[in-house]
Design a protein around this motif. Structure first.
Motif, PDB file in Angstrom:
ATOM      1  N   GLY A  67       0.810  -1.215   0.000  1.00  0.00           N
ATOM      2  CA  GLY A  67       0.000   0.000   0.000  1.00  0.00           C
ATOM      3  C   GLY A  67       0.836   1.255   0.000  1.00  0.00           C
ATOM      4  N   ASN A  68       1.877   1.281   0.826  1.00  0.00           N
ATOM      5  CA  ASN A  68       2.739   2.467   0.886  1.00  0.00           C
ATOM      6  C   ASN A  68       3.502   2.679  -0.418  1.00  0.00           C
ATOM      7  OD1 ASN A  68       1.899   3.017   3.438  1.00  0.00           O
ATOM      8  ND2 ASN A  68       3.873   2.793   4.419  1.00  0.00           N
ATOM      9  N   ILE A  69       3.897   1.574  -1.058  1.00  0.00           N
ATOM     10  CA  ILE A  69       4.581   1.697  -2.343  1.00  0.00           C
ATOM     11  C   ILE A  69       3.632   2.301  -3.376  1.00  0.00           C
ATOM     12  CG2 ILE A  69       5.537   0.391  -4.277  1.00  0.00           C
ATOM     13  CD1 ILE A  69       6.802  -1.486  -2.219  1.00  0.00           C
ATOM     14  N   PHE A  70       2.392   1.843  -3.355  1.00  0.00           N
ATOM     15  CA  PHE A  70       1.418   2.423  -4.273  1.00  0.00           C
ATOM     16  C   PHE A  70       1.154   3.891  -3.935  1.00  0.00           C
ATOM     17  CE2 PHE A  70      -0.446  -0.210  -7.505  1.00  0.00           C
ATOM     18  CZ  PHE A  70       0.000  -1.483  -7.185  1.00  0.00           C
ATOM     19  N   GLN A  71       1.202   4.213  -2.637  1.00  0.00           N
ATOM     20  CA  GLN A  71       1.020   5.606  -2.252  1.00  0.00           C
ATOM     21  C   GLN A  71       2.153   6.460  -2.807  1.00  0.00           C
ATOM     22  OE1 GLN A  71       0.680   6.321   1.988  1.00  0.00           O
ATOM     23  NE2 GLN A  71      -0.673   8.061   1.611  1.00  0.00           N
ATOM     24  N   ASN A 118       3.634  10.271  -5.827  1.00  0.00           N
ATOM     25  CA  ASN A 118       4.783  11.169  -5.950  1.00  0.00           C
ATOM     26  C   ASN A 118       5.634  10.832  -7.168  1.00  0.00           C
ATOM     27  OD1 ASN A 118       4.153  12.648  -3.630  1.00  0.00           O
ATOM     28  ND2 ASN A 118       5.221  11.209  -2.307  1.00  0.00           N
ATOM     29  N   LEU A 119       5.854   9.525  -7.384  1.00  0.00           N
ATOM     30  CA  LEU A 119       6.666   9.112  -8.512  1.00  0.00           C
ATOM     31  C   LEU A 119       6.007   9.482  -9.836  1.00  0.00           C
ATOM     32  CD1 LEU A 119       7.842   5.588  -7.308  1.00  0.00           C
ATOM     33  CD2 LEU A 119       9.214   7.661  -7.467  1.00  0.00           C
ATOM     34  N   ALA A 120       4.683   9.290  -9.903  1.00  0.00           N
ATOM     35  CA  ALA A 120       3.966   9.634 -11.129  1.00  0.00           C
ATOM     36  C   ALA A 120       4.054  11.133 -11.392  1.00  0.00           C
ATOM     37  CB  ALA A 120       2.509   9.192 -11.017  1.00  0.00           C
ATOM     38  N   ALA A 148      -4.320   4.788  -6.703  1.00  0.00           N
ATOM     39  CA  ALA A 148      -3.014   5.020  -7.328  1.00  0.00           C
ATOM     40  C   ALA A 148      -3.108   4.863  -8.843  1.00  0.00           C
ATOM     41  CB  ALA A 148      -1.982   4.044  -6.761  1.00  0.00           C
ATOM     42  N   LEU A 149      -3.840   3.857  -9.285  1.00  0.00           N
ATOM     43  CA  LEU A 149      -4.012   3.661 -10.723  1.00  0.00           C
ATOM     44  C   LEU A 149      -4.774   4.837 -11.344  1.00  0.00           C
ATOM     45  CD1 LEU A 149      -4.887  -0.154 -10.765  1.00  0.00           C
ATOM     46  CD2 LEU A 149      -2.719   0.926 -11.401  1.00  0.00           C
ATOM     47  N   GLU A 196      14.279   7.750  -2.488  1.00  0.00           N
ATOM     48  CA  GLU A 196      14.444   7.375  -1.089  1.00  0.00           C
ATOM     49  C   GLU A 196      13.132   7.394  -0.320  1.00  0.00           C
ATOM     50  OE1 GLU A 196      17.784   9.614   0.432  1.00  0.00           O
ATOM     51  OE2 GLU A 196      19.146   8.066  -0.314  1.00  0.00           O
ATOM     52  N   GLN A 197      12.112   8.050  -0.855  1.00  0.00           N
ATOM     53  CA  GLN A 197      10.786   7.903  -0.273  1.00  0.00           C
ATOM     54  C   GLN A 197      10.318   6.457  -0.415  1.00  0.00           C
ATOM     55  OE1 GLN A 197       8.324  10.866  -2.115  1.00  0.00           O
ATOM     56  NE2 GLN A 197       9.083  12.533  -0.830  1.00  0.00           N
TER      57      GLN A 197
END
Length: 452
Positions: free
Chosen positions: A27-31, A35-37, A175-176, A282-283
């Motif tokens: 879940g946190n990675i998808f969160q 930011n990455l997107a 996220a999607l 690093e996030q």
């Protein structure tokens, strides 16, 4: 009841920590995809200046999010302790009273952030050519602050009850949607970084509403009736007493990040873009540690509420072992593939080279970063409000002094920014461990929580 909650006061500590952490980690990675997107799409489709503008806002938006989310985390600690003690009535009361507080605080900070956005950015010496875009981005993010805070409040409550799966499902969906809207608004409609901000706000709104509705339908503790919605001053005070130090901790960390950002900005757009790229990476690195810490906090909170101190000690040791395994994998990845990962954000070879050097430096200190999170999980679980504030103060002092020392007085230049990040982690990790030892939590039975 058992389908939507997990009792961690019985069974294998390692199994509970890992199985709770895995859905939270996903879940946190998808969160972080939010930011990455934003960064990758803005950097590729708009340009390096736009990427720098998004990066320049990070510490400010984090400040307002952190001040709100600390209250939700404090409520989560109380809920986990009541749940571990099998006090169902106070579990529901704690959820309700935390929710009341979480409707008020984000609204206040959203207004403050919207009004002061440009002033904050000027204080951070944001380059003039990206100031307008950065201020606009901050204002859009503040407009969505309530949705972000409500989602994090709901997930804090669910995770306190041992449910880390429900938040995951809705976060993946949002996220999607975020990525799709990023492409639509930024690439197709040419809305620039404002489009990225709007996409994030919409996706967070979907996550908050859908997760809350599902929790109401499936989790007995969320089935409120009108008569249940009562403000209980004693519980509200407990939530605030634990939540405010956490908010201050996160807030102080955000302020210290502003201090670092100010130094970064002084080196120009290239360094700002490289730091933004490595910061986004690093996030992601923080996510395994963050979820491990949350898992330990829930495990410790429930067992502390049940007065099973031996299981608290066991959870701490297992948490350290898991952290060490994670650290080895992440250090190797950054040392070997730092440049390749940085190139996902920008095409400029100078920025990629600088970002790769930065990741190689900071990865050496990941072990101390992991220690911070493991200790934080234990101390948050037992409700050590002092630690949260103390840890925030230590980080503020470190981030205000060490980067300046490294970049200016030791002659390291821009590369000293990344060195200083690692040094501050080492200082914070050491002081966190000393605080844990001084409490005696792991070696003797501590006073039980107060009864209502």
């Amino acid at each position: 009841m058992k389908k939507s909650t997990t009792d961690m006061t019985v069974g294998s500590p390692t199994r509970h920590i890992i199985f709770f952490a895995l859905p939270a980690l996903i879940g946190n990675i998808f969160q972080q995809v939010y930011n990455l997107a934003d960064s990758a799409i803005v950097g590729r489709f708009v340009g390096p200046d736009a990427l720098a503008a998004v990066g320049a806002t990070g510490s400010i938006t984090f400040l307002f999010f952190a001040l709100c989310n600390g209250i939700g985390s404090g409520g989560g600690i109380i809920v986990s302790q009541f749940y571990g003690a099998h006090d169902d009535q106070n579990v529901k009361k704690s959820i309700i009273n935390t929710g009341i507080i979480m409707l008020i605080i984000p609204a206040i900070f959203a207004v403050v952030g919207y009004i002061t956005a440009e002033s904050f950015l000027r204080v951070l010496s944001t380059p003039a050519e990206i100031l307008g875009d950065a201020a606009s981005y901050v204002r859009f993010m503040c407009a969505g602050l309530l949705f972000v805070s409500l989602y994090n409040y709901i997930t804090s409550m669910l995770r306190a009850l041992g449910d880390s799966k429900t938040p995951l499902y809705f976060l993946i969906l949002s996220a999607l949607i975020n990525v799709g809207l990023d492409i639509l608004f930024v690439y197709s409609f040419h809305m620039g970084i404002n489009g990225a901000a709007i996409a994030t706000v919409i996706s967070q709104f979907i996550a908050a509403i859908s997760c809350g509705a599902y929790a109401y339908q499936k989790n007995p503790y969320f089935k409120f009736q009108k008569k249940d919605i009562i403000f209980v001053p004693d519980l509200a005070v407990k939530v605030i007493r634990l939540g405010v130090p956490l908010s201050l901790q996160f807030g102080l960390i955000a302020i210290s990040s502003m201090a670092v950002q100010r130094i970064v900005n002084s080196f120009g757009k290239t360094v700002v873009a490289a730091f933004t790229a490595t910061n986004r990476i690093e996030q992601l690195i923080h996510q395994p540690y963050t979820t491990l810490s949350a898992s330990i906090a829930t495990y410790v909170g429930q067992n502390y509420g049940a007065k099973k101190i031996d299981r608290v000690n066991s959870g701490y040791k297992k948490g350290l072992l898991i952290m060490l395994c994670l650290t080895v994998v992440m250090v190797i990845s950054m040392q070997l593939f730092g440049g390749t990962i940085t190139s996902l954000f920008v095409e400029d070879s100078e920025i990629i080279e600088l970002g790769a050097k930065g990741l190689k430096i900071t990865s050496v200190f990941y072990i101390t970063l992991g220690l911070i999170y493991v200790v934080r999980g234990v101390l948050n679980g037992v409700g050590d409000a002092f630690f949260a504030l103390f840890n925030g103060i230590v980080e503020v002092i470190g981030r205000f002094t060490v980067p300046l020392l490294m970049t200016k007085y030791m002659g390291m230049g821009a590369i000293g920014i990344w060195v200083s990040c690692g040094v501050v982690w080492a200082i914070s990790g050491s002081t966190a461990w000393l605080r844990l030892v001084s409490t005696g939590v792991l070696h003797k039975e501590i006073a039980p929580r107060e009864e209502d």
